[in-house]
Write a protein that holds these residues in place. Structure first.
Motif, PDB file in Angstrom:
ATOM      1  N   ARG A 319      65.013  32.269 -25.206  1.00  0.00           N
ATOM      2  CA  ARG A 319      64.403  31.203 -24.935  1.00  0.00           C
ATOM      3  C   ARG A 319      63.197  30.967 -24.208  1.00  0.00           C
ATOM      4  O   ARG A 319      63.288  31.703 -23.478  1.00  0.00           O
ATOM      5  CB  ARG A 319      65.665  29.752 -24.336  1.00  0.00           C
ATOM      6  N   PRO A 320      62.464  30.002 -24.552  1.00  0.00           N
ATOM      7  CA  PRO A 320      61.114  30.496 -23.496  1.00  0.00           C
ATOM      8  C   PRO A 320      61.691  30.413 -22.060  1.00  0.00           C
ATOM      9  O   PRO A 320      62.904  29.270 -21.006  1.00  0.00           O
ATOM     10  CB  PRO A 320      60.189  28.913 -23.677  1.00  0.00           C
ATOM     11  N   GLY A 321      60.797  31.145 -21.353  1.00  0.00           N
ATOM     12  CA  GLY A 321      61.285  31.440 -19.860  1.00  0.00           C
ATOM     13  C   GLY A 321      62.570  32.417 -19.683  1.00  0.00           C
ATOM     14  O   GLY A 321      62.976  32.202 -18.183  1.00  0.00           O
ATOM     15  N   ASP A 322      62.911  32.390 -20.937  1.00  0.00           N
ATOM     16  CA  ASP A 322      63.860  33.685 -19.884  1.00  0.00           C
ATOM     17  C   ASP A 322      63.209  34.588 -19.753  1.00  0.00           C
ATOM     18  O   ASP A 322      61.935  35.239 -20.075  1.00  0.00           O
ATOM     19  CB  ASP A 322      65.032  34.426 -21.279  1.00  0.00           C
ATOM     20  N   ARG A 323      64.364  35.134 -18.735  1.00  0.00           N
ATOM     21  CA  ARG A 323      63.152  36.872 -18.605  1.00  0.00           C
ATOM     22  C   ARG A 323      64.418  37.926 -18.788  1.00  0.00           C
ATOM     23  O   ARG A 323      65.179  38.211 -18.902  1.00  0.00           O
ATOM     24  CB  ARG A 323      63.921  37.015 -17.339  1.00  0.00           C
ATOM     25  N   LEU A 324      63.263  38.607 -19.886  1.00  0.00           N
ATOM     26  CA  LEU A 324      63.628  39.913 -21.051  1.00  0.00           C
ATOM     27  C   LEU A 324      63.879  40.912 -20.114  1.00  0.00           C
ATOM     28  O   LEU A 324      62.020  41.085 -20.428  1.00  0.00           O
ATOM     29  CB  LEU A 324      63.430  39.668 -22.470  1.00  0.00           C
ATOM     30  N   PHE A 325      64.304  41.666 -20.356  1.00  0.00           N
ATOM     31  CA  PHE A 325      64.669  43.761 -19.514  1.00  0.00           C
ATOM     32  C   PHE A 325      64.684  44.777 -20.723  1.00  0.00           C
ATOM     33  O   PHE A 325      66.471  43.992 -21.060  1.00  0.00           O
ATOM     34  CB  PHE A 325      64.747  43.374 -18.222  1.00  0.00           C
ATOM     35  N   TYR A 326      64.542  45.468 -21.140  1.00  0.00           N
ATOM     36  CA  TYR A 326      65.018  46.506 -21.529  1.00  0.00           C
ATOM     37  C   TYR A 326      65.061  47.680 -20.891  1.00  0.00           C
ATOM     38  O   TYR A 326      63.380  47.681 -20.794  1.00  0.00           O
ATOM     39  CB  TYR A 326      64.688  46.460 -22.922  1.00  0.00           C
ATOM     40  N   SER A 327      65.360  48.572 -20.722  1.00  0.00           N
ATOM     41  CA  SER A 327      65.307  50.033 -19.951  1.00  0.00           C
ATOM     42  C   SER A 327      64.830  50.628 -21.313  1.00  0.00           C
ATOM     43  O   SER A 327      65.607  51.184 -22.325  1.00  0.00           O
ATOM     44  CB  SER A 327      66.297  50.955 -19.696  1.00  0.00           C
ATOM     45  N   THR A 328      62.816  51.080 -20.694  1.00  0.00           N
ATOM     46  CA  THR A 328      62.664  52.062 -22.682  1.00  0.00           C
ATOM     47  C   THR A 328      61.363  52.339 -21.953  1.00  0.00           C
ATOM     48  O   THR A 328      60.689  51.811 -20.570  1.00  0.00           O
ATOM     49  CB  THR A 328      62.130  50.913 -23.518  1.00  0.00           C
ATOM     50  N   ASN A 329      60.659  53.382 -22.271  1.00  0.00           N
ATOM     51  CA  ASN A 329      59.267  53.881 -22.651  1.00  0.00           C
ATOM     52  C   ASN A 329      58.750  53.402 -23.746  1.00  0.00           C
ATOM     53  O   ASN A 329      59.048  53.528 -24.510  1.00  0.00           O
ATOM     54  CB  ASN A 329      59.905  55.202 -21.946  1.00  0.00           C
ATOM     55  N   CYS A 330      57.450  54.015 -24.167  1.00  0.00           N
ATOM     56  CA  CYS A 330      56.915  53.500 -24.695  1.00  0.00           C
ATOM     57  C   CYS A 330      56.487  54.600 -25.667  1.00  0.00           C
ATOM     58  O   CYS A 330      55.827  54.418 -26.977  1.00  0.00           O
ATOM     59  CB  CYS A 330      54.922  54.258 -24.477  1.00  0.00           C
ATOM     60  N   GLY A 331      57.889  55.835 -26.020  1.00  0.00           N
ATOM     61  CA  GLY A 331      57.675  56.339 -27.160  1.00  0.00           C
ATOM     62  C   GLY A 331      58.755  55.925 -27.745  1.00  0.00           C
ATOM     63  O   GLY A 331      59.164  56.689 -28.892  1.00  0.00           O
ATOM     64  N   TRP A 332      60.027  54.858 -27.498  1.00  0.00           N
ATOM     65  CA  TRP A 332      60.906  54.371 -28.244  1.00  0.00           C
ATOM     66  C   TRP A 332      60.516  53.521 -29.374  1.00  0.00           C
ATOM     67  O   TRP A 332      59.897  52.552 -28.665  1.00  0.00           O
ATOM     68  CB  TRP A 332      62.585  54.375 -26.745  1.00  0.00           C
ATOM     69  N   MET A 333      60.711  52.834 -29.401  1.00  0.00           N
ATOM     70  CA  MET A 333      60.651  51.919 -30.777  1.00  0.00           C
ATOM     71  C   MET A 333      61.487  50.763 -29.718  1.00  0.00           C
ATOM     72  O   MET A 333      60.586  49.544 -30.126  1.00  0.00           O
ATOM     73  CB  MET A 333      61.514  51.535 -31.586  1.00  0.00           C
ATOM     74  N   MET A 334      61.797  50.444 -28.844  1.00  0.00           N
ATOM     75  CA  MET A 334      62.944  49.384 -27.998  1.00  0.00           C
ATOM     76  C   MET A 334      61.267  49.240 -27.533  1.00  0.00           C
ATOM     77  O   MET A 334      61.220  47.490 -26.471  1.00  0.00           O
ATOM     78  CB  MET A 334      64.067  50.217 -27.255  1.00  0.00           C
ATOM     79  N   TRP A 335      60.538  49.458 -27.054  1.00  0.00           N
ATOM     80  CA  TRP A 335      59.675  49.465 -26.259  1.00  0.00           C
ATOM     81  C   TRP A 335      58.595  48.387 -27.064  1.00  0.00           C
ATOM     82  O   TRP A 335      58.347  47.459 -26.648  1.00  0.00           O
ATOM     83  CB  TRP A 335      58.888  50.401 -26.323  1.00  0.00           C
ATOM     84  N   ASN A 336      58.442  48.216 -28.394  1.00  0.00           N
ATOM     85  CA  ASN A 336      57.851  47.783 -28.939  1.00  0.00           C
ATOM     86  C   ASN A 336      58.923  46.399 -29.196  1.00  0.00           C
ATOM     87  O   ASN A 336      58.183  44.959 -29.934  1.00  0.00           O
ATOM     88  CB  ASN A 336      57.977  48.155 -31.106  1.00  0.00           C
TER      89      ASN A 336
END
Length: 672
Positions: A319-336
């Motif tokens: 939702r707006p204002g949530d704090r979204l984190f994913y442990s990723t780097n720029c070589g993984w699709m999860m960064w996008n």
């Protein structure tokens, strides 16, 4: 492998059900399409049977910003949807989505312009920065002007070898605003690995840092960047982002200037958005490349936006204002995937460096300090925390945490136990799975359904996910088979770069089952409607004609306290005679332990007890390291090739390629 489908680990309260984005979306869609539905399974079935209606509802209800391809005076933009959400739906591949609309991906991310936080960045324990929405808009504006001055136009490629830091996000959004194509990898890639990727797509501008932090150490990048630019003649301008130094010396890098020099000449103003077709190319992602030069997978702006909006808001309840984190780097699709969280009004929490700093505690320090609401990581990380008995709930304040996500490899049932016992009891756990191939997920968590131990909760909405046997026949729950998607969906890639006739693309996903997307995962549907993933189907073991998913072995081996991680392959046996195989299990043990006959027998007996006699390995061998891709995935096929003295075509895809050598010419594998 038996899954206890009656063991519910979490289920939403009535208040949470009422508040969930998915509840509001479902009610509006039922009213919009005059549906007579009473249960969630019925709603999912509608979404997969009628993808045109579902994805039109995503566009309308989740607020996609767009306009008709041929706007007429007095006609509001959403009426362009009357041209149809889906054309040629009987062609898969070949379906076209929203042909009557124009849009810009960047515009949909930069919805806010205020002083609240758009991004919070931690570079291990060395650097902390915050970027407001107003600052993000201004920096995207200046970066886009710099790109245009460098000659970047619609369809050109912009590449980055960047840490997961704000400048990477800014450059990606600026690229999208022009209609150029973004492609990236992480700075720990070797030089040849970068060239194998970027050399195929010929970027016009390259972004790179002066260095980065990893596991408490500083790694200088300037010599590597210099060689890469020298060997990429398409690059007109290299932009070096200060990270180690406020004013890096870029004299040794050809055609280079620093980020401040690149953006300083331009005054911030409203970002100019090039309004383009839904299927305008946005991203080029890369296959893991362990079987050859990586395939360049081209994704569309509209497809990525719609898929990620549906996943973030409906499945992850962002939702707006949530704090979204994913442990990723720029070589993984999860960064996008993470970056698109801006389109849902979330604040992105960016972390760059080792997730295991402070014995894995650095990420929880960040989660507590920055009030993370959605915490994403890998199955390997959760298992590693469990092995060292790290309990974030005892050491950190996690009141704001509502969801934990895991991907990269199947999440073992024991890791479900760990999350609810050691992290937080009242949290939605989403074991999610998809791929670079679709830059999204086939199965995800769900805020209106219970979490069951050992299962991915359910299918992604709008996607007709089924389990097929080898003949292309749907299998009932309880039977293992191939994961497929039987109907078109918007994030099907445009194709592969330099595959003009589409033959390589069709061969990769559609040749096995014509007209159906074949993903290559070996899975089982559960009676409760969830999914259990047993690994890649091309790594399935087949001793004596019995098909065994590698995940069926991993979950039991790694439940043993002595075993840190493992990898299993099928070895042709007897040597030189193809036709039958034996199972070989490689294990990395806890520090100080040696594999002896009693432990070997314990491992074999544990597997027999919890699976079948056919699952028990013929050989158990201790190794010092297990090779993985840079996104943390096991590489069974690469190890199998080394064992059989076959070439591994692209070791640059591996995070630790040196680990492969220990599998070569093992004396244990020459004996019965």
């Amino acid at each position: 492998m038996t899954i206890d489908n009656n063991q519910i680990m979490w289920e939403p309260s009535q208040a949470a059900l009422e508040k969930a984005n998915l509840t509001h979306f479902a009610r509006a869609a039922i009213k919009r399409w005059k549906l007579k539905l009473n249960t969630y399974p019925e709603f999912y079935r509608w979404s997969s049977d009628h993808p045109e209606q579902f994805w039109m509802s995503v566009w309308e209800q989740l607020g996609v910003i767009g306009m008709p391809a041929e706007p007429r005076k007095g006609v509001r933009a959403p009426l362009g949807l009357k041209a149809g959400a889906m054309v040629d739906g009987d062609k898969f591949p070949g379906t076209r989505w929203f042909p009557g609309m124009r849009m810009n991906f960047a515009q949909n991310l930069l919805r806010k312009h205020d002083s609240s936080e758009a991004m919070i960045f931690w570079g291990e324990d060395k650097v902390k920065r915050k970027v407001t929405w107003a600052e993000l808009n201004n920096q995207v504006s200046r970066c886009a002007q710099g790109l245009k001055a460098a000659g970047v136009r619609q369809g050109d490629r912009v590449a980055a070898i960047m840490p997961n830091m704000p400048e990477a996000v800014i450059a990606m959004i600026a690229t999208a605003s022009i209609g150029a194509i973004w492609t990236s990898c992480s700075p720990d890639f070797g030089i040849q690995g970068v060239l194998d990727r970027f050399g195929q797509v010929e970027p016009k501008v390259l972004f790179a840092p002066d260095g980065y932090h990893y596991n408490g150490k500083t790694v200088d990048m300037l010599d590597k960047v210099s060689e890469i630019v020298t060997r990429l003649p398409s690059v007109r301008e290299a932009v070096v982002v200060p990270y180690m130094s406020a004013s890096p010396n870029v004299d040794g890098v050809p055609r280079a200037l620093t980020w401040p020099e690149f953006t300083a000449p331009y005054k911030a103003g409203p970002v100019e958005y090039n309004m383009l077709p839904f299927e305008q190319p946005l991203l080029i992602l890369y296959s893991s490349g362990t079987t050859g030069v990586p395939k360049c997978i081209v994704h569309s702006a509209g497809g990525i936006l719609l898929k990620h909006l549906a996943e973030h808001q409906l499945h992850c309840d962002v939702r707006p204002g949530d704090r979204l984190f994913y442990s990723t780097n720029c070589g993984w699709m999860m960064w996008n995937w993470l970056v698109t969280g801006l389109a849902s009004g979330a604040t992105l929490i960016l972390y760059d460096g080792s997730p295991f700093l402070r014995r894995g505690g650095i990420l929880w320090d960040m989660a507590q300090s920055e009030k993370v609401s959605h915490f994403g990581t890998s199955a390997k990380y959760l298992d590693a925390l469990a092995k060292i008995r790290f309990r974030p709930r005892d050491t950190h304040e996690l009141n704001r945490l509502r969801a934990v996500f895991s991907t990269g490899s199947p999440l073992a049932p024991e890791s479900f136990d760990f999350v609810y016992q050691a992290i937080k009891q009242d949290v939605m756990l989403g074991s999610i799975s998809g791929g670079t191939d679709i830059c999204g997920c086939f199965v995800l968590g769900n805020p209106v359904l219970p979490v069951r131990r050992g299962e991915c909760t359910g299918n992604a909405l709008g996607m007709d996910i089924q389990v097929y046997d080898d003949r292309g026949r749907p299998l009932p729950p309880g039977k293992k088979g191939e994961l497929v998607c039987a109907k078109p969906f918007p994030s099907v890639p445009i194709g592969f770069w330099n595959d003009d006739d589409g033959s390589k693309f069709r061969a990769a996903y559609f040749d096995k089952f014509p007209g159906v997307w074949h993903h290559g995962d070996y899975v089982e549907r559960t009676p409760a409607g969830g999914l259990v993933i047993y690994g890649r189907s091309d790594a399935v073991l087949n001793p004596g004609g019995v098909r065994i998913g590698t995940g069926e072995i991993y979950r039991h081996v790694e439940a043993l306290d002595e075993v840190t991680e493992s990898l299993v392959i099928a070895q042709d046996w007897p040597p030189g005679k193809r036709g039958d195989v034996r199972i070989v299990l490689f294990v990395r043990l806890r520090d100080g332990l040696e594999l002896d006959p009693p432990l070997i027998e314990k491992i074999k007996q544990h597997i027999r007890t919890h699976t079948t006699a056919q699952h028990a390995p013929a050989k158990v061998i201790q190794v010092s390291d297990i090779p993985r891709t840079r996104s943390g995935k096991l590489v069974e096929l690469a190890v199998r090739d080394v064992v059989h003295n076959l070439p591994v075509k692209n070791i640059e895809a591996l995070a630790n390629p040196e680990a492969l050598e220990q599998f070569r010419n093992m004396p244990e594998l020459r004996a019965a």
